[in-house]
Design an enzyme around this catalytic site. Sequence first.
Site, PDB file in Angstrom:
ATOM      1  N   SER A  95      11.040 -96.373 -24.501  1.00 41.65           N
ATOM      2  CA  SER A  95       9.972 -95.564 -23.888  1.00 41.65           C
ATOM      3  C   SER A  95       8.851 -95.332 -24.893  1.00 41.65           C
ATOM      4  O   SER A  95       7.666 -95.437 -24.546  1.00 41.65           O
ATOM      5  CB  SER A  95      10.512 -94.197 -23.435  1.00 41.65           C
ATOM      6  OG  SER A  95      11.466 -94.358 -22.429  1.00 41.65           O
ATOM      7  N   GLU A 137       0.695 -84.876 -13.395  1.00 42.73           N
ATOM      8  CA  GLU A 137       0.421 -83.440 -13.482  1.00 42.73           C
ATOM      9  C   GLU A 137       1.573 -82.678 -12.821  1.00 42.73           C
ATOM     10  O   GLU A 137       2.361 -83.279 -12.086  1.00 42.73           O
ATOM     11  CB  GLU A 137      -0.911 -83.133 -12.772  1.00 42.73           C
ATOM     12  CG  GLU A 137      -2.067 -83.878 -13.423  1.00 42.73           C
ATOM     13  CD  GLU A 137      -3.428 -83.485 -12.882  1.00 42.73           C
ATOM     14  OE1 GLU A 137      -3.486 -82.702 -11.913  1.00 42.73           O
ATOM     15  OE2 GLU A 137      -4.435 -83.954 -13.455  1.00 42.73           O
ATOM     16  N   PRO A 138       1.653 -81.368 -13.055  1.00 40.76           N
ATOM     17  CA  PRO A 138       2.774 -80.623 -12.462  1.00 40.76           C
ATOM     18  C   PRO A 138       2.873 -80.836 -10.943  1.00 40.76           C
ATOM     19  O   PRO A 138       3.965 -80.936 -10.403  1.00 40.76           O
ATOM     20  CB  PRO A 138       2.447 -79.166 -12.802  1.00 40.76           C
ATOM     21  CG  PRO A 138       1.623 -79.248 -14.054  1.00 40.76           C
ATOM     22  CD  PRO A 138       0.834 -80.522 -13.945  1.00 40.76           C
ATOM     23  N   ALA A 246       3.381-101.458 -18.520  1.00 43.26           N
ATOM     24  CA  ALA A 246       4.573-100.725 -18.952  1.00 43.26           C
ATOM     25  C   ALA A 246       5.769-101.054 -18.058  1.00 43.26           C
ATOM     26  O   ALA A 246       6.895-101.202 -18.533  1.00 43.26           O
ATOM     27  CB  ALA A 246       4.291 -99.230 -18.943  1.00 43.26           C
ATOM     28  N   ARG A 272      42.559-101.009 -22.790  1.00 45.30           N
ATOM     29  CA  ARG A 272      43.105 -99.804 -22.162  1.00 45.30           C
ATOM     30  C   ARG A 272      44.272-100.203 -21.253  1.00 45.30           C
ATOM     31  O   ARG A 272      44.105-101.028 -20.341  1.00 45.30           O
ATOM     32  CB  ARG A 272      42.017 -99.120 -21.336  1.00 45.30           C
ATOM     33  CG  ARG A 272      42.485 -97.957 -20.503  1.00 45.30           C
ATOM     34  CD  ARG A 272      42.781 -96.758 -21.337  1.00 45.30           C
ATOM     35  NE  ARG A 272      43.170 -95.622 -20.506  1.00 45.30           N
ATOM     36  CZ  ARG A 272      43.640 -94.489 -21.003  1.00 45.30           C
ATOM     37  NH1 ARG A 272      43.788 -94.346 -22.317  1.00 45.30           N
ATOM     38  NH2 ARG A 272      43.973 -93.499 -20.195  1.00 45.30           N
ATOM     39  N   GLN A 284      43.008-106.435 -10.229  1.00 44.54           N
ATOM     40  CA  GLN A 284      41.975-107.115  -9.432  1.00 44.54           C
ATOM     41  C   GLN A 284      40.759-106.237  -9.156  1.00 44.54           C
ATOM     42  O   GLN A 284      39.619-106.700  -9.196  1.00 44.54           O
ATOM     43  CB  GLN A 284      42.577-107.621  -8.121  1.00 44.54           C
ATOM     44  CG  GLN A 284      43.536-108.777  -8.317  1.00 44.54           C
ATOM     45  CD  GLN A 284      44.129-109.261  -7.017  1.00 44.54           C
ATOM     46  OE1 GLN A 284      43.900-108.695  -5.957  1.00 44.54           O
ATOM     47  NE2 GLN A 284      44.924-110.323  -7.101  1.00 44.54           N
ATOM     48  N   GLU A 368       7.152 -94.217 -14.144  1.00 34.82           N
ATOM     49  CA  GLU A 368       6.439 -95.496 -13.960  1.00 34.82           C
ATOM     50  C   GLU A 368       6.545 -96.000 -12.533  1.00 34.82           C
ATOM     51  O   GLU A 368       6.747 -97.189 -12.292  1.00 34.82           O
ATOM     52  CB  GLU A 368       7.002 -96.555 -14.910  1.00 34.82           C
ATOM     53  CG  GLU A 368       6.791 -96.241 -16.360  1.00 34.82           C
ATOM     54  CD  GLU A 368       5.355 -96.451 -16.781  1.00 34.82           C
ATOM     55  OE1 GLU A 368       4.602 -97.090 -16.034  1.00 34.82           O
ATOM     56  OE2 GLU A 368       5.002 -95.942 -17.853  1.00 34.82           O
ATOM     57  N   THR A 370       8.320 -94.329  -8.891  1.00 32.37           N
ATOM     58  CA  THR A 370       9.725 -94.139  -8.502  1.00 32.37           C
ATOM     59  C   THR A 370      10.207 -95.383  -7.738  1.00 32.37           C
ATOM     60  O   THR A 370       9.406 -96.210  -7.293  1.00 32.37           O
ATOM     61  CB  THR A 370       9.874 -92.908  -7.569  1.00 32.37           C
ATOM     62  OG1 THR A 370       9.206 -93.202  -6.339  1.00 32.37           O
ATOM     63  CG2 THR A 370       9.274 -91.649  -8.203  1.00 32.37           C
TER      64      THR A 370
HETATM   65  C1  LIG Z   1      11.388 -88.429 -19.148  1.00 39.39           C
HETATM   66  C2  LIG Z   1      10.105 -88.675 -18.449  1.00 39.39           C
HETATM   67  C3  LIG Z   1       9.013 -89.182 -19.143  1.00 39.39           C
HETATM   68  C4  LIG Z   1       7.778 -89.356 -18.518  1.00 39.39           C
HETATM   69  N1  LIG Z   1       6.712 -89.810 -19.237  1.00 39.39           N
HETATM   70  C5  LIG Z   1       5.470 -89.825 -18.655  1.00 39.39           C
HETATM   71  C6  LIG Z   1       4.309 -90.147 -19.427  1.00 39.39           C
HETATM   72  O1  LIG Z   1       4.400 -90.473 -20.622  1.00 39.39           O
HETATM   73  N2  LIG Z   1       3.084 -90.065 -18.835  1.00 39.39           N
HETATM   74  C7  LIG Z   1       2.937 -89.699 -17.523  1.00 39.39           C
HETATM   75  O2  LIG Z   1       1.799 -89.633 -17.054  1.00 39.39           O
HETATM   76  N3  LIG Z   1       4.027 -89.413 -16.759  1.00 39.39           N
HETATM   77  C8  LIG Z   1       5.286 -89.451 -17.287  1.00 39.39           C
HETATM   78  N4  LIG Z   1       6.390 -89.130 -16.549  1.00 39.39           N
HETATM   79  C9  LIG Z   1       6.202 -88.679 -15.162  1.00 39.39           C
HETATM   80  C10 LIG Z   1       6.626 -89.696 -14.119  1.00 39.39           C
HETATM   81  O3  LIG Z   1       5.767 -90.786 -14.112  1.00 39.39           O
HETATM   82  C11 LIG Z   1       6.703 -88.971 -12.767  1.00 39.39           C
HETATM   83  O4  LIG Z   1       7.826 -88.114 -12.824  1.00 39.39           O
HETATM   84  C12 LIG Z   1       6.812 -89.931 -11.586  1.00 39.39           C
HETATM   85  O5  LIG Z   1       5.595 -90.580 -11.339  1.00 39.39           O
HETATM   86  C13 LIG Z   1       7.247 -89.230 -10.290  1.00 39.39           C
HETATM   87  O6  LIG Z   1       6.466 -88.122 -10.056  1.00 39.39           O
HETATM   88  P1  LIG Z   1       7.168 -86.698  -9.730  1.00 39.39           P
HETATM   89  O7  LIG Z   1       8.205 -86.432 -10.740  1.00 39.39           O
HETATM   90  O8  LIG Z   1       6.071 -85.727  -9.537  1.00 39.39           O
HETATM   91  O9  LIG Z   1       7.943 -86.941  -8.372  1.00 39.39           O
HETATM   92  P2  LIG Z   1       7.306 -86.848  -6.890  1.00 39.39           P
HETATM   93  O10 LIG Z   1       6.079 -87.677  -6.794  1.00 39.39           O
HETATM   94  O11 LIG Z   1       7.238 -85.424  -6.481  1.00 39.39           O
HETATM   95  O12 LIG Z   1       8.459 -87.572  -6.050  1.00 39.39           O
HETATM   96  C14 LIG Z   1       9.692 -86.894  -5.720  1.00 39.39           C
HETATM   97  C15 LIG Z   1      10.463 -87.788  -4.759  1.00 39.39           C
HETATM   98  O13 LIG Z   1       9.687 -88.008  -3.573  1.00 39.39           O
HETATM   99  C16 LIG Z   1       9.547 -89.404  -3.362  1.00 39.39           C
HETATM  100  N5  LIG Z   1       8.232 -89.691  -2.775  1.00 39.39           N
HETATM  101  C17 LIG Z   1       7.024 -89.232  -3.159  1.00 39.39           C
HETATM  102  N6  LIG Z   1       6.063 -89.728  -2.353  1.00 39.39           N
HETATM  103  C18 LIG Z   1       6.668 -90.550  -1.468  1.00 39.39           C
HETATM  104  C19 LIG Z   1       6.233 -91.361  -0.394  1.00 39.39           C
HETATM  105  N7  LIG Z   1       4.944 -91.468  -0.059  1.00 39.39           N
HETATM  106  N8  LIG Z   1       7.152 -92.043   0.311  1.00 39.39           N
HETATM  107  C20 LIG Z   1       8.470 -91.981  -0.021  1.00 39.39           C
HETATM  108  N9  LIG Z   1       8.956 -91.226  -1.029  1.00 39.39           N
HETATM  109  C21 LIG Z   1       8.068 -90.515  -1.737  1.00 39.39           C
HETATM  110  C22 LIG Z   1       9.688 -90.060  -4.737  1.00 39.39           C
HETATM  111  O14 LIG Z   1      10.067 -91.411  -4.636  1.00 39.39           O
HETATM  112  C23 LIG Z   1      10.778 -89.169  -5.339  1.00 39.39           C
HETATM  113  O15 LIG Z   1      12.028 -89.599  -4.889  1.00 39.39           O
HETATM  114  C24 LIG Z   1       7.652 -89.031 -17.137  1.00 39.39           C
HETATM  115  C25 LIG Z   1       8.778 -88.570 -16.427  1.00 39.39           C
HETATM  116  C26 LIG Z   1       9.978 -88.405 -17.061  1.00 39.39           C
HETATM  117  C27 LIG Z   1      11.164 -87.911 -16.281  1.00 39.39           C
END
Ligand SMILES: Cc1cc2nc3c(=O)[nH]c(=O)nc-3n(C[C@H](O)[C@H](O)[C@H](O)COP(=O)(O)OP(=O)(O)OC[C@H]3O[C@@H](n4cnc5c(N)ncnc54)[C@H](O)[C@@H]3O)c2cc1C
Length: 389
Positions: A95, A137-138, A246, A272, A284, A368, A370
């Site tokens: 990462s 973003e959050p 990435a 084991r 199997q 990167e 989901t």
């Molecule tokens: C350890 C870690 C490191 C990270 N590093 C970086 C970084 O360096 N820079 C950066 O910018 N980000 C980073 N991220 C953030 C990451 O890219 C986001 O978490 C990711 O894009 C998902 O966004 P979210 O967590 O807000 O989930 P959400 O977007 O809220 O999604 C939640 C769920 O809803 C689903 N979902 C959302 N929209 C849809 C849709 N239209 N249809 C179907 N399903 C949907 C998603 O697939 C997921 O299952 C990091 C995250 C982690 C965990």
Amino acid sequence: MFPFHGIDFLEIDSLLSDEEKLVRQTVREFVNREVIPHIEEWNREGRFPQHLVQPMGELGLFGANLQGYGCAGMSNVQYGLIMQELERGDSSLRSFASVQGALVMYPIAAYGSDEQKERWLPPLQQGKAVGCFGLTEPDFGSNPAAMRTRAARDGSDYILNGEKAWITSGSIADVALVWAQAEDGIRGFLVEKGTPGFSAKDIKGKWSLRASVTSILSFQDARIPSRNALPEARGLKAPLSCLTQARYGIGWGVLGAAMACYNEALEYAKIRKQFDEKPIASHQLVQETLVEMITEITKAQLLALHVGRLKDQGRADFAHISMLKRNNVKMALDVARSARDILGANGVADEYPIFRHMCNLESVYTYEGTHNIHTLIIGERVTGLAAYE
Ligand SMILES: Cc1cc2nc3c(=O)[nH]c(=O)nc-3n(C[C@H](O)[C@H](O)[C@H](O)COP(=O)(O)OP(=O)(O)OC[C@H]3O[C@@H](n4cnc5c(N)ncnc54)[C@H](O)[C@@H]3O)c2cc1C
């Protein structure tokens, strides 16, 4: 942890050049020497091995598939093999390298001014500077187009306000590439550590990627000179093009985690003993699990290699890379879970690497793009119909 000698059921090595195998071997030895003996401790303590950044730079591992400014100028297959070996050690290291190379160096090389390239690419390549990439973003992960971070023009500067969440290497970065909504659309800004109004705070309590720094970046009236804006990056296409780079590395990297888990499960199953002192590998059902694992790893190796060759010919597009990321991360997570099962109770102990890889891969499944989002990208490619909303 059992010794690792590579996983190659289908003689895929015969498709690699001597140079490609040499790159893989060099990184494999580095990981065996510098990472494997300590990773469980770092993972337990939640500590990123920052002392490895410069040695990794000296090996040419950052931005290895970029040209100029000291970059190694390797092929995309060589780059992929680097990612594979790093992630065999731990997803945290891969990462870090992905962010440094694909998410910070690549956009500076592709969209930056000459001054920005000269200032940042050599130290980032050498591991003398660390970069991070702030898109999420959050409240906006899968849909970054709706980001709230704003860059308002003020004379020759920009004033940055907003928050970025889940940012790898955030608090240790010398430069943050931050994506913000400006008057003329989404733009990328190089925000230097120490800029007044910019702060980074680490996210604690992760069960995944524990040996990686993950932070929240906050911007409160942070003044950014316009020479720090990437001149050629306009619109969401720019950060998405970085994600494509990435994601390609991730498609290879997770092979390393999967191979580590398979290797551990196979060697464990051979020694084991249960029921009449027979090794569990002689049963199997255990063999079926191992066969599923090696079959899926082999298919994923071929997918990664083919996409890598296409990328070297300039023919791999974002949807091809979505298929690579989506398939191989799911494959690696399934392999890790199967390996965990084969080790029984020992599978949850950190004396073995499996649970650590499994937990790491849960993050890789999400970041990167989901798994769902990659399904939608490929779905749109095959049907011509977008299903995001
Ligand atoms: C350890 C870690 C490191 C990270 N590093 C970086 C970084 O360096 N820079 C950066 O910018 N980000 C980073 N991220 C953030 C990451 O890219 C986001 O978490 C990711 O894009 C998902 O966004 P979210 O967590 O807000 O989930 P959400 O977007 O809220 O999604 C939640 C769920 O809803 C689903 N979902 C959302 N929209 C849809 C849709 N239209 N249809 C179907 N399903 C949907 C998603 O697939 C997921 O299952 C990091 C995250 C982690 C965990």
